[in-house]
Design a protein around this motif. Structure first.
Motif, PDB file in Angstrom:
ATOM      1  N   UNK A 159       0.901  -1.351   0.071  1.00 17.44           N
ATOM      2  CA  UNK A 159      -0.053  -0.012  -0.136  1.00 17.44           C
ATOM      3  C   UNK A 159       0.885   1.262   0.013  1.00 17.44           C
ATOM      4  N   UNK A 160       2.029   1.286   0.758  1.00 19.78           N
ATOM      5  CA  UNK A 160       2.833   2.446   0.755  1.00 19.78           C
ATOM      6  C   UNK A 160       3.460   2.719  -0.596  1.00 19.78           C
ATOM      7  N   UNK A 161       3.800   1.666  -1.108  1.00 17.88           N
ATOM      8  CA  UNK A 161       4.497   1.674  -2.507  1.00 17.88           C
ATOM      9  C   UNK A 161       3.524   2.163  -3.395  1.00 17.88           C
ATOM     10  N   UNK A 162       2.180   1.585  -3.351  1.00 16.99           N
ATOM     11  CA  UNK A 162       1.209   2.064  -4.589  1.00 16.99           C
ATOM     12  C   UNK A 162       0.746   3.682  -4.373  1.00 16.99           C
ATOM     13  N   UNK A 163       1.226   4.380  -3.023  1.00 24.16           N
ATOM     14  CA  UNK A 163       0.771   5.740  -3.107  1.00 24.16           C
ATOM     15  C   UNK A 163       2.232   6.535  -2.843  1.00 24.16           C
ATOM     16  N   UNK A 164       3.206   5.792  -3.214  1.00 23.73           N
ATOM     17  CA  UNK A 164       4.523   6.656  -3.369  1.00 23.73           C
ATOM     18  C   UNK A 164       5.467   6.807  -2.286  1.00 23.73           C
ATOM     19  N   UNK A 165       5.372   5.868  -1.348  1.00 27.93           N
ATOM     20  CA  UNK A 165       6.007   6.243  -0.168  1.00 27.93           C
ATOM     21  C   UNK A 165       7.274   4.871   0.132  1.00 27.93           C
ATOM     22  N   UNK A 166       7.680   4.352  -0.994  1.00 28.21           N
ATOM     23  CA  UNK A 166       8.645   3.352  -0.954  1.00 28.21           C
ATOM     24  C   UNK A 166      10.106   4.140  -0.174  1.00 28.21           C
ATOM     25  N   UNK A 167       9.937   5.296  -0.159  1.00 24.41           N
ATOM     26  CA  UNK A 167      11.432   6.023   0.435  1.00 24.41           C
ATOM     27  C   UNK A 167      11.633   5.842   1.811  1.00 24.41           C
ATOM     28  N   UNK A 168      10.132   5.752   2.582  1.00 26.88           N
ATOM     29  CA  UNK A 168      10.430   5.385   3.708  1.00 26.88           C
ATOM     30  C   UNK A 168      10.185   3.859   4.287  1.00 26.88           C
ATOM     31  N   UNK A 169       9.074   3.162   3.251  1.00 24.46           N
ATOM     32  CA  UNK A 169       8.624   1.765   3.739  1.00 24.46           C
ATOM     33  C   UNK A 169       9.987   1.072   2.808  1.00 24.46           C
ATOM     34  N   UNK A 170      10.954   0.479   3.298  1.00 24.16           N
ATOM     35  CA  UNK A 170      12.119  -0.082   2.603  1.00 24.16           C
ATOM     36  C   UNK A 170      11.630  -1.705   2.344  1.00 24.16           C
TER      37      UNK A 170
END
Ligand code: AHN
Ligand code: ZN
Length: 336
Positions: A255-266
């Motif tokens: 879900x994090x990746x889908x909305x563009x937060x893979x910089x935090x959720x490694x």
């Protein structure tokens, strides 16, 4: 009203997709088989997580002073959470207890749960510890003074309050609990831990809760928030979370990746942390994921950890937004 708005717009989106497909099919070929529909990912309307609001919730907690159990600041902050949760229409349950730390210091604790849609069997639960550490054992100065705990404690609770504020406005399809756990940061300083390392000296509030669970409480899964507000935080797929709740780790990180937060959720597995989720997983048997700022390459926890640098100056709205919006995404896509 808001709820109606959401479901109506969902219908419009669905019908929109269907009518576009219908108009694209060739009109001359009459066939009984309907055109093949492409798999459209469920469109869910998710509220906008407000990082400014969250920031102010964190500041309010810090302004009470360190929330060390058995202090005035601790008592005042508990009252504030309770009133805040009630103001959002959540049912509040306070579990009071007494625990003793590694030096037999006794403290009165409060585990505070706010429940949205308490009647729903289908529910998920967010956790964060709300106490602050009574010593700054990783600092070089004022080691015996309590820390602000802006990130270590207040950040996760600030995020939970903002989630509560949002779900009060637009109902998700499931029940949601927010649990403010007490007395997590009670462990020995490193100096003592060398001599008699007792892992169970941490997370006393949670250990009390798992021994005194509410009857018939079986949420689908839990998410623990621990140090979720520092600038440039990174959240690895932590080993205990992977051992007990890997499907939920993957779901949240997706879900994090889908909305563009893979910089935090490694997408890296790192750390094995005895945090509140360990007891919740092992003893309460609620599959629970720890979202925690940790990076073994850069020294484990952030350099501010358990020092006086853990104050408002390290809190960053971008990190709060990344975590909070991901949580709302998870909450609003959960089916009953
Ligand atoms: C241990 O160091 C064993 N647990 C740390 C968990 C923690 C402390 N999270 C925040 N403060
Ligand atoms: Zn801590």
């Amino acid at each position: 009203m808001a709820q109606a708005g959401v479901s109506i717009s969902k219908w419009i989106l669905t019908l929109g997709c269907v009518s576009i497909l219908a108009s694209c099919s060739t009109p001359d070929k009459k066939t009984d088989t309907p055109p093949e529909l492409p798999v459209v990912k469920n469109v869910v309307q998710v509220p906008d997580f407000n990082a400014d609001s969250t920031y102010s919730f964190i500041k309010t907690q810090v302004d009470f002073g360190p929330r060390v159990p058995s202090t005035k600041a601790h008592e005042k902050c508990a009252e504030w959470y309770i009133n805040k949760l009630k103001s959002y229409g959540l049912a509040v349950h306070v579990q009071e207890g007494t625990v003793t730390d590694y030096e037999n210091r006794s403290m009165k604790i409060k585990n505070i749960m706010g429940s949205f849609n308490p009647g729903s069997k289908a529910r998920i639960v967010l956790f964060s510890h709300w106490d602050s550490r009574r010593i700054a054992d990783d600092d070089s100065v004022r080691k015996n003074e309590a820390i602000d705990g802006a990130d270590d404690g207040a950040s996760g609770c600030g995020v939970m309050l903002e989630v509560a504020r949002q779900i009060a406005k637009v109902s998700p399809q499931i029940g949601v609990d927010v649990m403010f756990l007490d007395a997590e940061d009670t462990g020995e300083p490193h100096s003592l831990a060398m001599a008699k390392h007792t892992e169970d000296a941490w997370c006393l509030g949670t250990q009390y809760w798992t021994k005194n669970l509410p009857p018939d409480y079986h949420p689908r899964f839990g998410i623990l928030l621990d140090m979720v507000g520092a600038k440039n935080a990174t959240f690895p797929m932590e080993a205990n979370s992977m051992a007990f709740a890997s499907d939920y780790v993957k779901k949240i990180w997706q879900e994090a990746a889908d909305i563009g937060f893979s910089n935090f959720f490694l997408y890296t597995e790192d750390g094995q942390i005895t945090d509140d989720h360990f007891y919740i997983n092992r003893d309460a048997k609620i599959p629970t994921v720890d979202i925690i700022n940790y990076n073994s390459v850069t020294g484990g926890f952030g350099s501010y950890h358990h020092t006086h640098a853990d104050n408002m100056s390290i809190i960053d709205r971008n990190t709060l937004k990344g975590v909070g919006q991901t949580l709302l995404q998870v909450i609003y896509s959960e089916k009953p």
